[in-house]
Scaffold this motif. Structure first.
Motif, PDB file in Angstrom:
ATOM      1  N   SER A  74      33.073  44.682  29.054  1.00 48.40           N
ATOM      2  CA  SER A  74      32.446  43.407  29.407  1.00 48.40           C
ATOM      3  C   SER A  74      31.080  43.571  30.052  1.00 48.40           C
ATOM      4  CB  SER A  74      33.351  42.630  30.378  1.00 48.40           C
ATOM      5  OG  SER A  74      34.604  42.367  29.812  1.00 48.40           O
ATOM      6  N   ILE A  75      30.818  44.732  30.603  1.00 44.49           N
ATOM      7  CA  ILE A  75      29.604  44.926  31.397  1.00 44.49           C
ATOM      8  C   ILE A  75      28.327  44.680  30.586  1.00 44.49           C
ATOM      9  CG2 ILE A  75      28.299  46.555  32.792  1.00 44.49           C
ATOM     10  CD1 ILE A  75      30.816  45.491  34.133  1.00 44.49           C
ATOM     11  N   PRO A  76      28.198  45.180  29.346  1.00 40.84           N
ATOM     12  CA  PRO A  76      26.961  44.901  28.601  1.00 40.84           C
ATOM     13  C   PRO A  76      26.671  43.414  28.452  1.00 40.84           C
ATOM     14  CG  PRO A  76      28.177  46.668  27.534  1.00 40.84           C
ATOM     15  CD  PRO A  76      29.089  46.110  28.592  1.00 40.84           C
ATOM     16  N   THR A  77      27.707  42.612  28.186  1.00 45.95           N
ATOM     17  CA  THR A  77      27.515  41.168  28.046  1.00 45.95           C
ATOM     18  C   THR A  77      27.105  40.540  29.378  1.00 45.95           C
ATOM     19  OG1 THR A  77      29.147  41.036  26.264  1.00 45.95           O
ATOM     20  CG2 THR A  77      28.634  38.995  27.418  1.00 45.95           C
ATOM     21  N   MET A  78      27.755  40.929  30.449  1.00 44.87           N
ATOM     22  CA  MET A  78      27.505  40.311  31.748  1.00 44.87           C
ATOM     23  C   MET A  78      26.127  40.673  32.305  1.00 44.87           C
ATOM     24  SD  MET A  78      31.268  40.637  33.513  1.00 44.87           S
ATOM     25  CE  MET A  78      30.998  39.309  34.684  1.00 44.87           C
ATOM     26  N   LEU A  79      25.535  41.747  31.796  1.00 39.47           N
ATOM     27  CA  LEU A  79      24.199  42.137  32.241  1.00 39.47           C
ATOM     28  C   LEU A  79      23.133  41.879  31.166  1.00 39.47           C
ATOM     29  CD1 LEU A  79      25.006  45.495  34.095  1.00 39.47           C
ATOM     30  CD2 LEU A  79      24.369  43.307  35.129  1.00 39.47           C
ATOM     31  N   GLY A  80      23.528  41.204  30.087  1.00 36.84           N
ATOM     32  CA  GLY A  80      22.567  40.889  29.035  1.00 36.84           C
ATOM     33  C   GLY A  80      22.082  42.105  28.275  1.00 36.84           C
ATOM     34  N   LEU A  81      22.948  43.116  28.138  1.00 35.06           N
ATOM     35  CA  LEU A  81      22.550  44.370  27.489  1.00 35.06           C
ATOM     36  C   LEU A  81      23.300  44.587  26.170  1.00 35.06           C
ATOM     37  CD1 LEU A  81      22.621  46.665  30.679  1.00 35.06           C
ATOM     38  CD2 LEU A  81      20.620  45.562  29.640  1.00 35.06           C
ATOM     39  N   ILE A  84      29.465  30.794  37.929  1.00 31.63           N
ATOM     40  CA  ILE A  84      29.863  32.197  37.740  1.00 31.63           C
ATOM     41  C   ILE A  84      30.082  32.466  36.255  1.00 31.63           C
ATOM     42  CG2 ILE A  84      31.668  33.909  38.160  1.00 31.63           C
ATOM     43  CD1 ILE A  84      32.042  32.775  40.931  1.00 31.63           C
ATOM     44  N   ALA A  85      30.804  31.552  35.595  1.00 34.11           N
ATOM     45  CA  ALA A  85      31.039  31.693  34.151  1.00 34.11           C
ATOM     46  C   ALA A  85      29.723  31.597  33.380  1.00 34.11           C
ATOM     47  CB  ALA A  85      32.022  30.631  33.677  1.00 34.11           C
ATOM     48  N   TRP A  86      28.873  30.650  33.765  1.00 32.76           N
ATOM     49  CA  TRP A  86      27.582  30.476  33.106  1.00 32.76           C
ATOM     50  C   TRP A  86      26.762  31.758  33.190  1.00 32.76           C
ATOM     51  CZ3 TRP A  86      22.483  30.960  34.220  1.00 32.76           C
ATOM     52  CH2 TRP A  86      21.566  30.334  33.382  1.00 32.76           C
ATOM     53  N   ALA A  87      26.713  32.344  34.389  1.00 27.41           N
ATOM     54  CA  ALA A  87      25.913  33.546  34.603  1.00 27.41           C
ATOM     55  C   ALA A  87      26.453  34.718  33.785  1.00 27.41           C
ATOM     56  CB  ALA A  87      25.896  33.899  36.084  1.00 27.41           C
ATOM     57  N   GLY A  88      27.771  34.896  33.778  1.00 26.33           N
ATOM     58  CA  GLY A  88      28.359  36.004  33.037  1.00 26.33           C
ATOM     59  C   GLY A  88      28.128  35.903  31.540  1.00 26.33           C
ATOM     60  N   PHE A 113      22.040  32.624  41.388  1.00 24.68           N
ATOM     61  CA  PHE A 113      22.470  31.568  42.313  1.00 24.68           C
ATOM     62  C   PHE A 113      22.620  32.121  43.725  1.00 24.68           C
ATOM     63  CE2 PHE A 113      23.965  30.569  38.049  1.00 24.68           C
ATOM     64  CZ  PHE A 113      23.474  29.279  37.874  1.00 24.68           C
ATOM     65  N   ALA A 114      21.617  32.865  44.134  1.00 21.40           N
ATOM     66  CA  ALA A 114      21.682  33.566  45.424  1.00 21.40           C
ATOM     67  C   ALA A 114      21.800  32.625  46.611  1.00 21.40           C
ATOM     68  CB  ALA A 114      20.440  34.455  45.585  1.00 21.40           C
ATOM     69  N   ASP A 115      21.349  31.387  46.478  1.00 17.54           N
ATOM     70  CA  ASP A 115      21.354  30.457  47.603  1.00 17.54           C
ATOM     71  C   ASP A 115      22.540  29.490  47.581  1.00 17.54           C
ATOM     72  OD1 ASP A 115      18.934  31.537  48.523  1.00 17.54           O
ATOM     73  OD2 ASP A 115      17.762  30.201  47.224  1.00 17.54           O
ATOM     74  N   SER A 116      23.450  29.675  46.657  1.00 14.83           N
ATOM     75  CA  SER A 116      24.585  28.749  46.539  1.00 14.83           C
ATOM     76  C   SER A 116      25.658  29.056  47.578  1.00 14.83           C
ATOM     77  CB  SER A 116      25.195  28.838  45.139  1.00 14.83           C
ATOM     78  OG  SER A 116      25.794  30.115  44.946  1.00 14.83           O
ATOM     79  N   ARG A 117      26.551  28.084  47.768  1.00 18.84           N
ATOM     80  CA  ARG A 117      27.656  28.275  48.709  1.00 18.84           C
ATOM     81  C   ARG A 117      28.590  29.386  48.238  1.00 18.84           C
ATOM     82  NH1 ARG A 117      32.284  23.836  50.548  1.00 18.84           N
ATOM     83  NH2 ARG A 117      33.299  25.181  52.103  1.00 18.84           N
TER      84      ARG A 117
END
Length: 316
Positions: A93-100, A263-267, A277-281
């Motif tokens: 899953s890591i390549p997908t989650m990092l856009g690689l 979280i799902a969107w980012a992954g 989303f560094a500033d999110s709750r």
């Protein structure tokens, strides 16, 4: 009927046996020499990595890769040199989650070169596949050989931490990593709140103890749902199994992470959550979960603590 061989025949038989034994001894010696070289090469790589952490789960689909990626991102954002090793051979899953996803593995002489994501060094079997739909139909020995190669032949360089993302369960891949890396700082166990997932995580606790792998703590993922409009967190799954595991089995509880659509969107888009989303709750909650682990990596010298002393983080 001839009951006894002649003396000449007996000598020829003995000579043949001696030749076979000599050949077998030579093969054993060559194998032993090869194994020694491989072990030395492995150790020469690992000794340049100060800390090694493996992320485990007894059950699939609990967010283990998400935790591994965002832990690595958090370490990198704090200025650490970090590697991410994906040993989920059948479902990387890591390549997908990092856009690689479209990156391919390259070599330099006898070295394999990890793929860079900013200041992260990344390795996954996903970089070897010809297309995203390809299935690796491998048995145990071939998977173990691939993991050995990822550890011994990848030019990781000098790292502050290597984060290993493993497949669910306690099979070949997980066992191989725990045995090949003999000085693991420890394991992070990821579960979801319901009992059906926690049952398998308890088995993972037993696995770690049998292999003498320190347990750094339990992360309870998907505890509550974050409303994308108002930010309110609503419980939609049974709660508390992550904390209960920690209490019953006397291991640290690192905290709970809610379900957040971002979280799902980012992954899915290859943009790590803690970057986008560094500033999110939810990012604030996630940072509290990984804070004790950052403290471990920041401690002077590798493996300073074989068991992370943490206060139980508050559930949300």
């Amino acid at each position: 009927m001839k009951l006894k061989s002649s003396g000449l025949e007996m000598l020829e038989t003995c000579s043949t046996c001696q030749q076979k034994e000599h050949s077998a001894a030579t093969r054993r010696a060559n194998k032993s020499e090869k194994e020694n070289r491989e072990q030395q090469r492995l150790q020469s790589r690992l000794c340049r990595i100060k800390h090694k952490i493996i992320v485990l789960s007894g059950k699939g689909g609990v967010g283990k890769s998400m935790v591994a990626v965002n832990l690595a991102i958090s370490l990198a954002r704090s200025g650490k040199r970090v590697g991410v090793l994906d040993v989920d051979i059948h479902g990387p899953s890591i390549p997908t989650m990092l856009g690689l996803e479209n990156e391919k593995l390259h070599g330099d002489g006898n070295d394999l070169l990890p793929i860079s994501y900013g200041n992260l060094m990344v390795m996954s079997i996903g970089f070897v596949l010809n297309n995203h739909d390809e299935a690796l139909i491998w048995r145990g020995p071939r998977k173990i050989a691939a993991i050995k190669q990822f550890l011994a032949d990848v030019a990781w360089g000098d790292l502050d931490c290597l984060v290993v993302d493993s497949p669910p369960g306690t099979g070949d891949e997980v066992l191989s990593v725990c045995q090949l890396i003999d000085n693991l700082d420890g394991a992070i166990l990821v579960t979801t709140p319901q009992k059906i997932a926690a049952i398998d995580v308890r088995k993972t606790v037993t696995f770690c103890r049998r292999l003498q792998v320190p347990i750094l703590g339990v992360v309870e993922n998907m505890n509550g749902f974050v409303c994308p409009k108002c930010g309110e967190i609503t419980s939609i799954l049974p709660e508390g199994e992550g904390r209960k595991i920690a209490q019953d089995m006397e291991i640290p509880f690192l905290g709970s992470i809610p379900i957040d659509p971002d979280i799902a969107w980012a992954g899915d888009r290859g943009s790590p959550f803690l970057e986008q989303f560094a500033d999110s709750r939810t990012a604030e909650i996630m940072n509290r979960v990984v804070a004790p682990l950052l403290s471990l990596i920041s401690a002077k010298g590798p493996n300073r603590s074989k068991r992370l002393a943490v206060e139980s983080a508050s559930s949300v």
